[in-house]
Design an enzyme around this catalytic site. Sequence first.
Site, PDB file in Angstrom:
ATOM      1  CG  ASP A 178     -87.684  -8.412  48.036  1.00 22.68           C
ATOM      2  OD1 ASP A 178     -87.212  -9.681  47.601  1.00 22.68           O
ATOM      3  OD2 ASP A 178     -87.329  -7.579  48.325  1.00 22.68           O
ATOM      4  CD1 TRP A 180     -42.528   5.911  60.418  1.00 22.12           C
ATOM      5  CD2 TRP A 180     -42.478   7.936  59.597  1.00 22.12           C
ATOM      6  NE1 TRP A 180     -41.633   6.485  61.063  1.00 22.12           N
ATOM      7  CE2 TRP A 180     -41.467   7.829  60.684  1.00 22.12           C
ATOM      8  CE3 TRP A 180     -42.637   8.986  58.833  1.00 22.12           C
ATOM      9  CZ2 TRP A 180     -40.512   8.924  60.727  1.00 22.12           C
ATOM     10  CZ3 TRP A 180     -42.056  10.106  59.185  1.00 22.12           C
ATOM     11  CH2 TRP A 180     -40.992   9.923  60.098  1.00 22.12           C
ATOM     12  CG  ASP A 218     -33.044   2.943  68.863  1.00 21.32           C
ATOM     13  OD1 ASP A 218     -33.096   2.769  67.788  1.00 21.32           O
ATOM     14  OD2 ASP A 218     -33.979   3.246  69.538  1.00 21.32           O
ATOM     15  CG  ASP A 219     -30.787   0.555  64.017  1.00 25.18           C
ATOM     16  OD1 ASP A 219     -30.061  -0.480  63.950  1.00 25.18           O
ATOM     17  OD2 ASP A 219     -31.405   0.770  62.868  1.00 25.18           O
ATOM     18  CE  LYS A 226     -37.420   2.010  69.654  1.00 24.96           C
ATOM     19  NZ  LYS A 226     -36.784   3.306  69.502  1.00 24.96           N
ATOM     20  CD1 TRP A 227     -40.237  -6.793  68.029  1.00 26.61           C
ATOM     21  CD2 TRP A 227     -39.143  -8.292  69.412  1.00 26.61           C
ATOM     22  NE1 TRP A 227     -40.260  -7.879  67.261  1.00 26.61           N
ATOM     23  CE2 TRP A 227     -39.728  -8.863  68.266  1.00 26.61           C
ATOM     24  CE3 TRP A 227     -38.702  -9.101  70.476  1.00 26.61           C
ATOM     25  CZ2 TRP A 227     -39.579 -10.276  67.862  1.00 26.61           C
ATOM     26  CZ3 TRP A 227     -38.595 -10.356  70.355  1.00 26.61           C
ATOM     27  CH2 TRP A 227     -38.831 -10.934  69.057  1.00 26.61           C
ATOM     28  CG  ASP A 228     -37.844  -0.777  65.440  1.00 26.50           C
ATOM     29  OD1 ASP A 228     -39.100  -0.758  64.815  1.00 26.50           O
ATOM     30  OD2 ASP A 228     -37.103   0.376  65.199  1.00 26.50           O
ATOM     31  CG  ASN A 270     -38.106  -0.216  61.421  1.00 26.23           C
ATOM     32  OD1 ASN A 270     -38.861   0.871  61.772  1.00 26.23           O
ATOM     33  ND2 ASN A 270     -37.258  -0.554  62.181  1.00 26.23           N
ATOM     34  CB  CYS A 286     -40.670  -0.058  68.490  1.00 28.37           C
ATOM     35  SG  CYS A 286     -40.393   1.324  67.197  1.00 28.37           S
ATOM     36  CG  ASP A 304     -40.050   6.482  64.452  1.00 25.50           C
ATOM     37  OD1 ASP A 304     -39.851   6.146  65.596  1.00 25.50           O
ATOM     38  OD2 ASP A 304     -39.671   5.860  63.452  1.00 25.50           O
TER      39      ASP A 304
HETATM   40  C1  DGJ Z   1     -37.786   2.955  63.916  1.00 24.55           C
HETATM   41  C2  DGJ Z   1     -38.206   3.199  65.235  1.00 24.55           C
HETATM   42  O1  DGJ Z   1     -39.134   3.596  65.417  1.00 24.55           O
HETATM   43  C3  DGJ Z   1     -37.106   4.197  65.928  1.00 24.55           C
HETATM   44  O2  DGJ Z   1     -37.535   4.526  67.119  1.00 24.55           O
HETATM   45  C4  DGJ Z   1     -35.812   3.815  65.641  1.00 24.55           C
HETATM   46  O3  DGJ Z   1     -35.692   2.609  66.560  1.00 24.55           O
HETATM   47  C5  DGJ Z   1     -35.207   3.271  64.365  1.00 24.55           C
HETATM   48  N1  DGJ Z   1     -36.359   2.401  63.864  1.00 24.55           N
HETATM   49  C6  DGJ Z   1     -34.183   2.546  64.385  1.00 24.55           C
HETATM   50  O4  DGJ Z   1     -33.658   2.124  63.027  1.00 24.55           O
END
Ligand code: DGJ
Length: 726
Positions: free
Chosen positions: A55, A200, A367-368, A477-479, A481, A527, A549
């Site tokens: 058109d 989360w 872990d952490d 384990k490579w986080d 956050n 992670c 988590d």
């Molecule tokens: C977030 C991760 O998802 C958990 O599994 C854990 O590793 C915490 N961080 C540690 O701070």
Amino acid sequence: MGITFNSEKRIFKLDTSSSSYILKIGRGGYMMGLYYGARLDECDVDYLTVREGHDSTVPLSASAEDDWRFSPDTMQAEYPAYGSGDFRISAVKIKNAAGNSVTDCRYEGHRIYKGKEPIPGMPSTRGSDGEAETLEIMCRDVTGAGITLIYTVFENHPVMTRRAVIKNGADSPLWVERAFSAAVDFTHPEFRLLHLWGCWGRERAVERRPLGHGITKISSGRGASGHYHNPFAALLAPGCSEESGEAYGFNLVYSGNFSIETEVDAFGLTRIIAGINPEGFSWKLDPGEEFYTPEAVMVYSDHGEGGMSRALHKFYREHLLEREWLKTPRPVVVNNWEATYFGFDTEKLVAIAKEAAGLGLDMLVVDDGWFGKRNDDRSSLGDWTVNEEKLPGGLSELAKRVNALGLGLGVWFEPEMVSRDSDLFRAHPDWCIHTEGRDMSIARHQYVLDLSRQEVRDYIVDSLSVVLSSANIEYVKWDFNRNLTEYSSALLPADRQGELFHRYVLGLYSVIGRLKAKFPDVLFEGCASGGGRYDPAMLSFFPQYWTSDDTDPIERIKIQYGTSLAYPACTMSCHVSASPNHQTGRKTPFKTRGDVAAAGVFGYELDLTALSERERDDVKRQVAEYKARRHIVMEGDLYRLVPPDGDIAAWMYVTPDKTEALFTYVRIKTMIAPVSFVKLRGLDPDRVYIDENGVRRLGSTLMRAGLNMTGNRRDAESVTMYFRAE
Ligand code: DGJ
């Protein structure tokens, strides 16, 4: 193989194992999509072009003035460009030195070759000369921008990939403002959109909704693919269900800001584009420079969502994930996070490891909290030196003691971050992403390091390398956050600040790639506050990913169900945790926690030293059973039998040769004496299957009449059944 060009009709036909994708060089050199769907036997489908609907508000292309029916605005565009008569969402928009962003994309040439080339600096799927074939279509804009569209088809999968390369062929700079990886115009408006959303602890919830007219956008602007939307979406044709009907899946091999957008127009076309999110993005190209989009994976299924997922799973196992980790059994780990949080020392960890060894596990993951002064989440990220108060003798001493028990050692890092309270931040406050003169948003007391900077990348590689060389560490384990805010980089010039998000992602790929090259035998688990960056690019580095988590098995059924829409079970890290669950407070049977975790890469996330005698026996049995049957889950086909939307959920895995199957049934909510039959799928109808109780039934009976699961089961009780063909 897959790609043919009919030079007379100027039509390309791209065939995968069961789909065809047909495009043509249209008038004026416009690239037009003609068809995407079930495999066709001929390419001459020009009659599928939409050429009506014009058109006076729909402009004609200058080069097609003689044809009143031809307009970019109603065309099935292959890679729609901004500002030249197509008013729908565009795939490419390039600002030129004159300051305008009018872009056009016209055919100049093409080449077809066997195999597939990698993308410089970015992960992508693999395809050898015998498995894949690639088409490159070279297009050009009058400014001198070269736009190359790259398509690869796979002989044994209903999958093709797409990406684009933009090259500045002009003698002044250009700025790429939109560069999507793929665009498809479908010739009908009635799709439902399936996508994965969440937050989360509730990642990858499934939503299916009709696409109304107008624009829909699934995206991330957080600097990571994120918890909130996953870079996966599917268009479901009318009538599509779990096992029948047509589904078109789109997945980006990308970990940063992405966007998957759809637009249903007034004339009944549905456009989908997938690529880097243009919001906040701009990439300067000096003369001669190139920009590479990430890769988009496109899958076609005429066996519903289930067929789509199985096709993607198989494709990712064969063409994306690291081959070594598909063959090597993954360690069954115990991770100390939910067992101790920050409150641990060597003695506590060794006590957990001792139990783990006796129960048949393979690895302890610390872990952490093992580094700096980190006794809570307020400090020390970036200071990757062992806290000798907690771990005297360091990780090497811990590794020796854990190894002596017959277990491997894994270690947690959050390499992209720096705590406000850290030596690293005190020494290099400018190394984090921030904007001069503005407050810095803080999340979990930490900032994000600017991975676009070489010295920051080097620091991460060097400091992690020191730790990884200091002890026998077999797993990382490579986080990650928190997300990015106040986006600018101290080193980028003003006209390149729009590059930060993408440069961050490229920096991340470079850092992970360097570390993996230095430590090729280490297994990396991804992670991001759970599953906050669960995407194909991350999976190309991290063969497994911490799914969420939320370890409550009932919540996990939903999360694992949603994750399975796109990603194979061998990537889903799933652990048995304590009851009541730490996230939801729900009490569930030990068996159910085990059965749900056994649908992925199995492990534990609880204090093994606190188990009762009975629970210890349960763990022993679970681990032994998992190890005996994990090949069915890791390599098998998934059939989602009952989605977790109601009172029950059920799924099964079947080995590719159909000789073994593992069925799991969970009663989410109690009901007194409910009748419950579940039909199996994926078996060989003509073979007899025998279960663990010695009951023999034909595959056709199990699939057509089903299993009788009637019986009183309490909340969250589960049943698993193993079948073997005679
Ligand atoms: C977030 C991760 O998802 C958990 O599994 C854990 O590793 C915490 N961080 C540690 O701070």
